[in-house]
Design a protein around this motif. Structure first.
Motif, PDB file in Angstrom:
ATOM      1  N   THR A  93       0.830  -1.201   0.000  1.00  0.00           N
ATOM      2  CA  THR A  93       0.000   0.000   0.000  1.00  0.00           C
ATOM      3  C   THR A  93       0.868   1.257   0.000  1.00  0.00           C
ATOM      4  OG1 THR A  93      -1.826  -1.102   1.143  1.00  0.00           O
ATOM      5  CG2 THR A  93      -1.731   1.304   1.293  1.00  0.00           C
ATOM      6  N   ASP A  94       0.536   2.188  -0.879  1.00  0.00           N
ATOM      7  CA  ASP A  94       1.223   3.479  -0.971  1.00  0.00           C
ATOM      8  C   ASP A  94       0.152   4.555  -1.121  1.00  0.00           C
ATOM      9  OD1 ASP A  94       2.767   5.684  -1.384  1.00  0.00           O
ATOM     10  OD2 ASP A  94       3.907   4.867  -3.067  1.00  0.00           O
ATOM     11  N   LEU A  95       0.112   5.498  -0.183  1.00  0.00           N
ATOM     12  CA  LEU A  95      -0.921   6.525  -0.216  1.00  0.00           C
ATOM     13  C   LEU A  95      -0.790   7.433  -1.430  1.00  0.00           C
ATOM     14  CD1 LEU A  95      -1.147   7.550   3.551  1.00  0.00           C
ATOM     15  CD2 LEU A  95      -2.582   5.965   2.276  1.00  0.00           C
ATOM     16  N   LEU A  96       0.410   7.489  -2.040  1.00  0.00           N
ATOM     17  CA  LEU A  96       0.574   8.277  -3.247  1.00  0.00           C
ATOM     18  C   LEU A  96       0.111   7.537  -4.496  1.00  0.00           C
ATOM     19  CD1 LEU A  96       4.040   9.968  -2.684  1.00  0.00           C
ATOM     20  CD2 LEU A  96       1.772  10.978  -2.477  1.00  0.00           C
ATOM     21  N   ARG A  97      -0.179   6.239  -4.357  1.00  0.00           N
ATOM     22  CA  ARG A  97      -0.686   5.447  -5.472  1.00  0.00           C
ATOM     23  C   ARG A  97      -1.931   4.702  -5.005  1.00  0.00           C
ATOM     24  NH1 ARG A  97       4.898   4.584  -5.455  1.00  0.00           N
ATOM     25  NH2 ARG A  97       6.006   5.254  -7.335  1.00  0.00           N
ATOM     26  N   THR A 137      -6.393  16.103   2.269  1.00  0.00           N
ATOM     27  CA  THR A 137      -6.681  17.389   2.901  1.00  0.00           C
ATOM     28  C   THR A 137      -5.402  18.111   3.308  1.00  0.00           C
ATOM     29  OG1 THR A 137      -8.781  16.508   3.722  1.00  0.00           O
ATOM     30  CG2 THR A 137      -7.936  18.493   4.774  1.00  0.00           C
ATOM     31  N   SER A 138      -4.475  17.374   3.938  1.00  0.00           N
ATOM     32  CA  SER A 138      -3.224  18.006   4.361  1.00  0.00           C
ATOM     33  C   SER A 138      -2.381  18.419   3.159  1.00  0.00           C
ATOM     34  CB  SER A 138      -2.435  17.052   5.254  1.00  0.00           C
ATOM     35  OG  SER A 138      -2.096  15.867   4.553  1.00  0.00           O
ATOM     36  N   ALA A 139      -2.396  17.611   2.086  1.00  0.00           N
ATOM     37  CA  ALA A 139      -1.644  17.975   0.885  1.00  0.00           C
ATOM     38  C   ALA A 139      -2.216  19.228   0.249  1.00  0.00           C
ATOM     39  CB  ALA A 139      -1.654  16.815  -0.116  1.00  0.00           C
ATOM     40  N   ALA A 145      -0.384  26.587   0.712  1.00  0.00           N
ATOM     41  CA  ALA A 145       0.601  27.417   1.409  1.00  0.00           C
ATOM     42  C   ALA A 145       1.881  27.561   0.583  1.00  0.00           C
ATOM     43  CB  ALA A 145       0.915  26.804   2.776  1.00  0.00           C
ATOM     44  N   GLN A 146       2.270  26.500  -0.102  1.00  0.00           N
ATOM     45  CA  GLN A 146       3.475  26.559  -0.934  1.00  0.00           C
ATOM     46  C   GLN A 146       3.303  27.553  -2.079  1.00  0.00           C
ATOM     47  OE1 GLN A 146       4.564  23.345  -3.844  1.00  0.00           O
ATOM     48  NE2 GLN A 146       6.188  22.964  -2.341  1.00  0.00           N
ATOM     49  N   GLU A 147       2.143  27.522  -2.733  1.00  0.00           N
ATOM     50  CA  GLU A 147       1.900  28.456  -3.832  1.00  0.00           C
ATOM     51  C   GLU A 147       1.861  29.896  -3.325  1.00  0.00           C
ATOM     52  OE1 GLU A 147       1.882  28.019  -7.014  1.00  0.00           O
ATOM     53  OE2 GLU A 147       2.199  25.858  -6.883  1.00  0.00           O
ATOM     54  N   ALA A 148       1.267  30.094  -2.147  1.00  0.00           N
ATOM     55  CA  ALA A 148       1.234  31.439  -1.579  1.00  0.00           C
ATOM     56  C   ALA A 148       2.642  31.935  -1.254  1.00  0.00           C
ATOM     57  CB  ALA A 148       0.361  31.449  -0.322  1.00  0.00           C
ATOM     58  N   ARG A 187       7.585  12.945  -6.166  1.00  0.00           N
ATOM     59  CA  ARG A 187       6.592  12.808  -5.099  1.00  0.00           C
ATOM     60  C   ARG A 187       5.681  14.028  -5.045  1.00  0.00           C
ATOM     61  NH1 ARG A 187      11.095  10.751  -2.280  1.00  0.00           N
ATOM     62  NH2 ARG A 187      11.369  12.732  -1.185  1.00  0.00           N
ATOM     63  N   GLY A 188       6.262  15.216  -5.274  1.00  0.00           N
ATOM     64  CA  GLY A 188       5.433  16.415  -5.307  1.00  0.00           C
ATOM     65  C   GLY A 188       4.419  16.382  -6.434  1.00  0.00           C
ATOM     66  N   MET A 189       4.831  15.854  -7.600  1.00  0.00           N
ATOM     67  CA  MET A 189       3.883  15.734  -8.712  1.00  0.00           C
ATOM     68  C   MET A 189       2.767  14.754  -8.378  1.00  0.00           C
ATOM     69  SD  MET A 189       6.015  15.979 -12.289  1.00  0.00           S
ATOM     70  CE  MET A 189       7.417  14.962 -11.879  1.00  0.00           C
ATOM     71  N   ARG A 190       3.102  13.661  -7.724  1.00  0.00           N
ATOM     72  CA  ARG A 190       2.070  12.698  -7.342  1.00  0.00           C
ATOM     73  C   ARG A 190       1.068  13.329  -6.370  1.00  0.00           C
ATOM     74  NH1 ARG A 190       2.939   7.810  -9.329  1.00  0.00           N
ATOM     75  NH2 ARG A 190       5.061   7.064  -9.740  1.00  0.00           N
ATOM     76  N   GLU A 191       1.564  14.104  -5.419  1.00  0.00           N
ATOM     77  CA  GLU A 191       0.663  14.751  -4.468  1.00  0.00           C
ATOM     78  C   GLU A 191      -0.241  15.763  -5.175  1.00  0.00           C
ATOM     79  OE1 GLU A 191       3.077  16.384  -1.421  1.00  0.00           O
ATOM     80  OE2 GLU A 191       3.380  14.465  -0.387  1.00  0.00           O
ATOM     81  N   ARG A 192       0.304  16.491  -6.120  1.00  0.00           N
ATOM     82  CA  ARG A 192      -0.515  17.447  -6.865  1.00  0.00           C
ATOM     83  C   ARG A 192      -1.576  16.715  -7.682  1.00  0.00           C
ATOM     84  NH1 ARG A 192       1.419  22.630  -7.095  1.00  0.00           N
ATOM     85  NH2 ARG A 192       3.529  22.969  -6.299  1.00  0.00           N
ATOM     86  N   ALA A 193      -1.200  15.590  -8.285  1.00  0.00           N
ATOM     87  CA  ALA A 193      -2.177  14.837  -9.070  1.00  0.00           C
ATOM     88  C   ALA A 193      -3.305  14.313  -8.185  1.00  0.00           C
ATOM     89  CB  ALA A 193      -1.477  13.683  -9.788  1.00  0.00           C
TER      90      ALA A 193
END
Length: 316
Positions: free
Chosen positions: A73-77, A110-112, A118-121, A280-286
């Motif tokens: 199990t992988d929360l990013l997939r 939700t946390s992502a 916040a990162q974009e800001a 990993r950042g791209m996966r979180e954005r997706a």
């Protein structure tokens, strides 16, 4: 029935059957034990052990499937949940595990979302300060250098011109960094113009970036367009830094369910087992917009990144 009693009954059934065979069967045991009798007893013991192992394997198979699901199990997939099988405690354990995965994926999404917002800001703030503070300061320095150079003698004037060029190059680099931190063209002109500008920015004598963007793309929303832009930006950055590629193709096409972004290069490829922070950042954005993201080898060598973004009415 609890798991303990099910295992106990499985073993009891095997032992009772073996005892009945010994009591009712024609076989007897002498003292001392004869070789034929020892062979019969050994065969019976082996049969009991095999039957016990088969019954236990069948009874514990749902737990083995659950253990495999836990290790993969992988929360990013996000993937399919283990099927609820077995009875009693086993079925309850699998159901609890699936519920836990649902809760963890929802909390991570939700946390992502909060972290990326916040990162974009923060990127917007840094880009604004680079443009307003450092950019204006360097512009003033350039004007002062020009005024001093016009009044300086020839030997000093040549040196001042070199300083001007260095300062101008630094100012261009700061502006380029600010554009990457805050894609103003995306806010002002839209996704198509932003991707074309991004392709032109990465084009160089060593790297040719070609783009094909279909017209009349469906409306995607501000978050989806930002994710598409950031994934394309990160993919081109990885290609320029690590792929040793000479050609990159960037396409954005309509699909039956939405749009698909594809970035394909002819470089040395990517090791899927070693994913860095950028991937990993791209996966979180997706995951943030319910999009599908895949990495893999391109058909002609190199690396291919695909981002499939559903239209809003299908993602709800």
């Amino acid at each position: 029935m609890p798991l303990f009693w099910r295992i106990f009954l499985l073993n009891a059934v095997v032992l009772v059957a073996a005892t009945a065979l010994l009591l009712l069967g024609p076989a007897t045991v002498s003292a001392p034990v004869r070789l034929a009798e020892a062979a019969v007893l050994s065969g019976g013991l082996a049969a009991m052990l095999i039957a016990n192992a088969l019954l236990l394997r069948i009874g514990l198979a749902p737990l083995q499937r659950l253990a495999r699901a836990m290790t993969t199990t992988d929360l990013l997939r996000p993937g399919a949940r283990p099927a609820v099988g077995g009875h009693g405690e086993v079925a309850e354990l699998i159901t609890t595990f699936n519920t836990m995965l649902d809760r963890l994926e929802a909390e991570r999404a939700t946390s992502a979302a909060r972290a990326l917002t916040a990162q974009e800001a923060e990127r917007h703030r840094i880009a604004q300060e680079l443009h307003d503070e450092i950019g204006q300061t360097l512009t003033a320095v350039l004007l002062d250098l020009k005024r001093v150079a016009d009044q300086a003698p020839d030997p000093v004037r040549e040196q001042l011109h070199q300083v001007q060029e260095t300062t101008r190059a630094s100012l261009d680099e700061i502006r380029r960094i600010a554009r990457r931190l805050r894609p103003g063209v995306l806010e002002e002109l839209g996704l198509t113009s932003a991707l074309k500008s991004l392709a032109a920015e990465f084009t160089s004598p060593a790297l040719s970036v070609r783009h094909h963007i279909e017209p009349d793309l469906p409306p995607l929303g501000e978050n989806a367009e930002l994710v598409l832009y950031r994934v394309a930006q990160e993919s081109l950055t990885n290609t320029a830094r690590h792929a040793d590629a000479t050609r990159v193709g960037l396409t954005l096409e309509r699909t039956p369910d939405g749009v698909e972004l594809c970035v394909r290069d002819n470089g040395r490829g990517i090791e899927v087992a070693t994913e860095g922070a950028g991937i990993r950042g791209m996966r979180e954005r997706a995951l943030l917009i319910g999009a599908g993201l895949t990495f893999g080898p391109a058909p002609d060598g190199g690396t291919e990144v695909r981002l499939t973004v559903p239209t809003p009415h299908r993602s709800q």
